[in-house]
Every structure is written in structure tokens, then in C-alpha cells.
Design an enzyme around this catalytic site. Structure first.
Site, PDB file in Angstrom:
ATOM      1  N   THR A 165       0.870  -1.181   0.000  1.00 58.28           N
ATOM      2  CA  THR A 165       0.000   0.000   0.000  1.00 58.28           C
ATOM      3  C   THR A 165       0.897   1.217   0.000  1.00 58.28           C
ATOM      4  O   THR A 165       2.073   1.114   0.324  1.00 58.28           O
ATOM      5  CB  THR A 165      -0.897  -0.019   1.265  1.00 58.28           C
ATOM      6  N   VAL A 194     -12.738  -5.634  -0.366  1.00 58.85           N
ATOM      7  CA  VAL A 194     -12.319  -4.284  -0.003  1.00 58.85           C
ATOM      8  C   VAL A 194     -11.643  -4.360   1.363  1.00 58.85           C
ATOM      9  O   VAL A 194     -12.196  -4.952   2.294  1.00 58.85           O
ATOM     10  CB  VAL A 194     -13.532  -3.330   0.044  1.00 58.85           C
ATOM     11  N   ASP A 196      -8.991  -2.255   4.390  1.00 51.05           N
ATOM     12  CA  ASP A 196      -9.114  -1.094   5.293  1.00 51.05           C
ATOM     13  C   ASP A 196      -8.857   0.234   4.608  1.00 51.05           C
ATOM     14  O   ASP A 196      -9.349   1.279   5.052  1.00 51.05           O
ATOM     15  CB  ASP A 196      -8.099  -1.251   6.439  1.00 51.05           C
ATOM     16  N   GLY A 216      -1.179  -2.829   5.880  1.00 50.87           N
ATOM     17  CA  GLY A 216      -1.098  -4.156   6.475  1.00 50.87           C
ATOM     18  C   GLY A 216      -2.295  -4.981   6.045  1.00 50.87           C
ATOM     19  O   GLY A 216      -3.096  -4.533   5.223  1.00 50.87           O
ATOM     20  N   THR A 217      -2.411  -6.153   6.597  1.00 46.53           N
ATOM     21  CA  THR A 217      -3.547  -7.008   6.248  1.00 46.53           C
ATOM     22  C   THR A 217      -4.839  -6.339   6.715  1.00 46.53           C
ATOM     23  O   THR A 217      -5.136  -6.295   7.907  1.00 46.53           O
ATOM     24  CB  THR A 217      -3.383  -8.391   6.887  1.00 46.53           C
TER      25      THR A 217
HETATM   26  N1  ASP Z   1      -4.154  -2.589   3.780  1.00 54.78           N
HETATM   27  C1  ASP Z   1      -4.134  -3.067   2.443  1.00 54.78           C
HETATM   28  C2  ASP Z   1      -5.332  -3.950   2.228  1.00 54.78           C
HETATM   29  O1  ASP Z   1      -5.629  -4.761   3.072  1.00 54.78           O
HETATM   30  C3  ASP Z   1      -2.908  -3.802   2.076  1.00 54.78           C
HETATM   31  C4  ASP Z   1      -1.618  -3.196   2.594  1.00 54.78           C
HETATM   32  O2  ASP Z   1      -1.588  -2.191   3.242  1.00 54.78           O
HETATM   33  O3  ASP Z   1      -0.556  -3.733   2.347  1.00 54.78           O
HETATM   34  O4  ASP Z   1      -5.939  -3.847   1.199  1.00 54.78           O
END
Ligand code: ASP
Length: 299
Positions: A165, A194, A196, A216-217
Site C-alpha cells: 500500500t 475491499v 481497510d 497491512g492485512t
Molecule cells: N491494507 C491493504 C489492504 O488490506 C494492504 C496493505 O496495506 O498492504 O488492502
């Protein structure tokens, strides 16, 4: 010591999905160039809102990150992107979810902020809005996307929540904060997934006290309340900026997730923390000389 009116801060991230052993020199150089550009903008009186949009738009168009040009198709073969932006002074916000065929999703989110009574538009509606409001469309989507630095063909076919991201937070010389975040999401994601990133209060938040961008996840960030948990810990629970970030990241970890956060407070303090292997990031400000790194600690 600078006076209040010349204080500014900027922090960028290029995702917390960095892998140990991978060489991110090119990305770090890009982040350093961008941060220097953002520094000039803020010194010259640009708003934090314009600055974070510009920073994220350039990262999206670069193809170096899992956002914009560096994004991969979902399991149905479509590249669906998420982005959001928030102005701390007004708490105006704009977001797009699962949007297709636009070069800079963050600039569509900005148009939502500026021109729509809605905060978030998704899917075909977001794409139509982008077209009507003159956002740049991808001329040849079949041949547009590239693999970003540190990502192989093997990675994108595996549904193991690998991710990336981009994001930016800024304090301008008028004392206003803003935040922006954009993503291609996680690899191997199902159609319509979708995360965060486009959710105001989860992936992105800005108010008069703090600006936050998460990576992040996404599922775990949603389940912990993400950015707004940090904002509330900071404004209401008496946490320092660093403690507030740690609080939310620990909660993400306790649920089995990982990731990182960048944040700036009204006083210009910058915090950048992660519990993954690394987070591509940069920071600069009137009280902070320019840094760009992935693994080294710089908090
Ligand atoms: N937060 C993003 C998502 O879950 C992925 C990421 O930040 O690496 O879509």
C-alpha cells in the site's frame, strides 16, 4: 527553533509488506525524492491536503508499489483498487473502493471529497464518477500494470494475504493535518474484496490532532478499529503518539495480522511503526532531516 508558522512535517509509506532479504534501494530513492518534493511544497505554503494527494498520486503512477500501476488482478482477473483521503481541518473525506481503470485512484478520492455529497463510492459508480470528473483513465488496461519492486509472479498468484500500500500524512505551515492512502490490496484477493484502505477511520484518518495512514492485512485493521483507535488513544486516553500506534498494532498482532502505521500530530511529531519485517517509509519536516528506509529503525 522554528516559529509555529514555519513548522511542517511529512511522512510517507510504501507499504509494510516488505520482505527481509529483498533490496528496496530503488524504492527508498524514490521515497527520498518524493519527500524532498513534498518538503518544498509544504515550505512553499501548499496545503497538507494537496501535498498528501500529490505524494500518493506519484507513488500510484510509479509502478514501484502495490498501488496504482503496481497492482495485480484479483482472482476474477480484474484490477480493483482502493483509496481514501481526509482533510483534518474540515474532516471532509473522499474514498473509492474496488475502482477500475483509473491511473490515480487517490485523485478520484480527492474529487469525491471536493465534489460529491458522498464519502465513499465503489465499483462501477466510482469509475463513472471518475470519468465524469475528468480523472485520467488507463488507455490500455491489459498492458498497463507492472510487477512492483520485491514482488514476483509467484507472489501474486498466492492467496496468502501478501500485501502492499502507499500512504502519506502531512502537517502544513497553517497547522492543518491531512492523510491519504491507496492500495492494490492483497494478492490473490477475491472479486469485490475491499480492505481497510478506503475506509475513513480505519486505513486513513485526519482531524485537528492527528493524521494517520495504515498499511497491512486490512481485515485485521478493520477488526481493531484501525486509525480511529489510534486517534482516540492519542486524544482521549493520554497515550503518546508512539504508544497510540503501538496499542493498535499490538491488537492487530494479537488477532494474527501484521502491518504498519505512519502518523503526525498537531505539534509536528512524526511516528512510523510496524510489526511486519519492514516498512518502506520516509519522513521530513522542519524539525526532522530527510530519512528514507525500509528495515532500519528510525523512530
Ligand atoms: N491494507 C491493504 C489492504 O488490506 C494492504 C496493505 O496495506 O498492504 O488492502
Amino acid at each position: 527553533m522554528v516559529s509555529n508558522s514555519s513548522r511542517f512535517s511529512l511522512a510517507l509509506h510504501g507499504g509494510a509488506g516488505a520482505k527481509t532479504g529483498e533490496d528496496y534501494t530503488v524504492v527508498e530513492q524514490h521515497l527520498a525524492i518524493l519527500a524532498a518534493e513534498g518538503e518544498e511544497m509544504l515550505k512553499g505554503g501548499a496545503t497538507s491536503l494537496d501535498t498528501v494527494e500529490k505524494m500518493v498520486a506519484e507513488m500510484e503512477a510509479s509502478g514501484l508499489y502495490v498501488a496504482g500501476k503496481g497492482s495485480a488482478p484479483n482472482l476474477a482477473g480484474a484490477v480493483e483498487l482502493d483509496a481514501s483521503i481526509m482533510d483534518g481541518a474540515t474532516r471532509n473525506a473522499g474514498a473509492v473502493a474496488a475502482i477500475t481503470d483509473v491511473v490515480r485512484p487517490i485523485s478520484v478520492a480527492r474529487r469525491v471529497l471536493d465534489h460529491s455529497p458522498s464519502v465513499m463510492l465503489a465499483g462501477n459508480g466510482a469509475r463513472s464518477f471518475a470519468e465524469v470528473h475528468g480523472a485520467e483513465l488507463i488507455a490500455d488496461p491489459e498492458n498497463y500494470y507492472v510487477l512492483p519492486v520485491g514482488v514476483s509472479e509467484d507472489d501474486i498468484n498466492v492467496s496468502d494475504m501478501q500485501h502492499g500500500t502507499v500512504g502519506a500524512v502531512a502537517l502544513d505551515i497553517k497547522g492543518n493535518l491531512a492523510a491519504a492512502t491507496s492500495t492494490g490490496g492483497v494478492f490473490g484477493k477475491p472479486e469485490g474484496r475491499v480492505g481497510d484502505t478506503p475506509i475513513i477511520g480505519i486505513g486513513t484518518w485526519a482531524d485537528e490532532e492527528i493524521a494517520i495512514s495504515c498499511t497491512g492485512t486490512g481485515e485485521y485493521f478493520i477488526r481493531t478499529g484501525g486509525a480511529l483507535t489510534i486517534a482516540n488513544r492519542f486524544a482521549l486516553a493520554g497515550d503518546t503518539l508512539s504508544e497510540a500506534l503501538q496499542y493498535m498494532l499490538k491488537d492487530v498482532q494479537s488477532l494474527g495480522g501484521d502491518g504498519g502505521v505512519i502518523a503526525i500530530s498537531r505539534s509536528g511529531e512524526i511516528a512510523m511503526q510496524y510489526n511486519s519485517d519492514g516498512m518502506k517509509r520516509a519522513a521530513v519536516g522542519s524539525d526532522q532531516s530527510l530519512i528514507a528506509t525500509t528495515f532500519a529503525s528510525c523512530d
